[in-house]
Design a protein around this motif. Structure first.
Motif, PDB file in Angstrom:
ATOM      1  N   PRO A  51       0.818  -1.221   0.000  1.00 24.47           N
ATOM      2  CA  PRO A  51       0.000   0.000   0.000  1.00 24.47           C
ATOM      3  C   PRO A  51       0.851   1.270   0.000  1.00 24.47           C
ATOM      4  O   PRO A  51       0.343   2.363  -0.217  1.00 24.47           O
ATOM      5  N   HIS A  52       2.141   1.120   0.239  1.00 26.82           N
ATOM      6  CA  HIS A  52       3.052   2.266   0.289  1.00 26.82           C
ATOM      7  C   HIS A  52       4.127   2.110  -0.779  1.00 26.82           C
ATOM      8  O   HIS A  52       4.256   1.066  -1.396  1.00 26.82           O
ATOM      9  N   GLU A  53       4.912   3.158  -0.941  1.00 27.51           N
ATOM     10  CA  GLU A  53       6.024   3.051  -1.878  1.00 27.51           C
ATOM     11  C   GLU A  53       6.993   1.999  -1.369  1.00 27.51           C
ATOM     12  O   GLU A  53       7.265   1.904  -0.173  1.00 27.51           O
ATOM     13  N   ALA A  54       7.482   1.174  -2.289  1.00 31.08           N
ATOM     14  CA  ALA A  54       8.385   0.087  -1.926  1.00 31.08           C
ATOM     15  C   ALA A  54       9.358  -0.159  -3.060  1.00 31.08           C
ATOM     16  O   ALA A  54       9.092   0.192  -4.217  1.00 31.08           O
ATOM     17  N   GLU A 111       8.131  13.698  -9.213  1.00 33.93           N
ATOM     18  CA  GLU A 111       7.905  15.143  -9.344  1.00 33.93           C
ATOM     19  C   GLU A 111       9.189  15.909  -9.672  1.00 33.93           C
ATOM     20  O   GLU A 111       9.113  17.051 -10.133  1.00 33.93           O
ATOM     21  N   ARG A 112      10.348  15.289  -9.491  1.00 34.58           N
ATOM     22  CA  ARG A 112      11.613  15.924  -9.879  1.00 34.58           C
ATOM     23  C   ARG A 112      12.006  15.578 -11.302  1.00 34.58           C
ATOM     24  O   ARG A 112      12.886  16.211 -11.882  1.00 34.58           O
ATOM     25  N   VAL A 113      11.360  14.573 -11.905  1.00 33.26           N
ATOM     26  CA  VAL A 113      11.699  14.129 -13.253  1.00 33.26           C
ATOM     27  C   VAL A 113      10.694  14.636 -14.285  1.00 33.26           C
ATOM     28  O   VAL A 113      11.068  15.000 -15.397  1.00 33.26           O
ATOM     29  N   PHE A 120       3.378  12.540 -16.211  1.00 29.74           N
ATOM     30  CA  PHE A 120       3.807  11.272 -15.640  1.00 29.74           C
ATOM     31  C   PHE A 120       2.787  10.176 -15.957  1.00 29.74           C
ATOM     32  O   PHE A 120       3.142   9.082 -16.393  1.00 29.74           O
ATOM     33  N   ALA A 121       1.505  10.472 -15.798  1.00 32.76           N
ATOM     34  CA  ALA A 121       0.438   9.500 -16.069  1.00 32.76           C
ATOM     35  C   ALA A 121       0.416   9.110 -17.552  1.00 32.76           C
ATOM     36  O   ALA A 121       0.223   7.936 -17.888  1.00 32.76           O
ATOM     37  N   SER A 147       4.149   6.638  -6.247  1.00 29.90           N
ATOM     38  CA  SER A 147       2.874   7.356  -6.237  1.00 29.90           C
ATOM     39  C   SER A 147       3.160   8.842  -6.376  1.00 29.90           C
ATOM     40  O   SER A 147       4.113   9.357  -5.812  1.00 29.90           O
ATOM     41  N   TRP A 148       2.281   9.506  -7.139  1.00 29.82           N
ATOM     42  CA  TRP A 148       2.320  10.965  -7.231  1.00 29.82           C
ATOM     43  C   TRP A 148       0.876  11.400  -7.375  1.00 29.82           C
ATOM     44  O   TRP A 148       0.257  11.193  -8.430  1.00 29.82           O
ATOM     45  N   GLY A 149       0.331  11.955  -6.336  1.00 27.45           N
ATOM     46  CA  GLY A 149      -1.077  12.335  -6.339  1.00 27.45           C
ATOM     47  C   GLY A 149      -1.933  11.094  -6.504  1.00 27.45           C
ATOM     48  O   GLY A 149      -1.838  10.145  -5.727  1.00 27.45           O
TER      49      GLY A 149
END
Length: 158
Positions: A51-54, A111-113, A120-121, A147-149
Motif C-alpha cells: 500500500p506504500h512506496e516500496a 515530481e523531480r523528473v 507522468f500519467a 505514487s504521485w497524487g
C-alpha cells in the motif's frame, strides 16, 4: 552355412534406425532446466501489492527477459518459463520514455523528473500499452512502486 540369413539384414537395419532415433532424441534434450520465473513474479507482486512506496531487487538467472503488464517470461539455455502477475498492470522500463522512468525506478521522485502529474500519467500509460518483447536480461531486476497524487505505478526494469 556361411550365408547371411535374410532376416538378420532387416534386424540390423531396424536396429540402426532405432539407434539413430534415440541418438537424435538424446541430443535434443536440453542440458539445463529452464529458468524459474515464479520467484521473479513473486518479487514484482510483493512490491505491487504494497500500500506504500516500496522497492525490491531480484537476481535474474536467465539470458533474456520479457516483461508484460500481467506476465513475466525468462529464457535460458534450458528453454522458456513464464509466470503471471497477480497485481498488475506493471510498467516495463525500457526504450522511449525509459530514461525518465529509469531515473524514477532508481529512486528519484517522479515530481523531480516530470513537469506534471498528468505528464507522468501519460508516460506510464504509453509504457503500459507497449507490446512486450524479449530483451537481454539484467543481472538484477529492480522493482519500485511509486505514487504521485492519484497516479500509482509499479515500475520494473534494470
Amino acid at each position: 552355412m556361411f550365408d547371411t540369413a535374410v532376416e538378420s539384414t532387416y534386424v540390423w537395419l531396424g536396429l540402426a534406425v532405432v539407434s539413430a532415433g534415440i541418438l537424435g532424441f538424446a541430443l535434443r534434450v536440453p542440458t539445463a532446466p529452464p529458468p524459474d520465473a515464479k520467484p521473479v513474479a513473486h518479487t514484482i507482486d510483493s512490491v505491487a501489492a504494497s500500500p506504500h512506496e516500496a522497492t525490491a531487487r531480484h537476481p535474474v538467472d536467465a539470458r533474456r527477459i520479457r516483461i508484460g503488464a500481467h506476465r513475466v517470461g525468462l529464457r535460458g539455455p534450458g528453454g522458456d518459463a513464464h509466470a503471471s502477475l497477480g497485481y498488475g498492470p506493471v510498467v516495463r522500463v525500457a526504450g522511449g520514455d525509459g530514461d525518465r522512468l529509469r531515473r524514477v525506478l532508481r529512486g528519484v521522485p517522479p515530481e523531480r523528473v516530470f513537469p506534471s502529474e498528468s505528464t507522468f500519467a501519460r508516460v506510464l500509460d504509453r509504457s503500459r500499452t507497449r507490446e512486450p518483447s524479449w530483451r537481454p536480461a539484467p543481472e538484477t531486476l529492480l522493482v519500485r512502486r511509486v505514487s504521485w497524487g492519484d497516479t500509482n505505478a509499479t515500475l520494473v526494469g534494470a
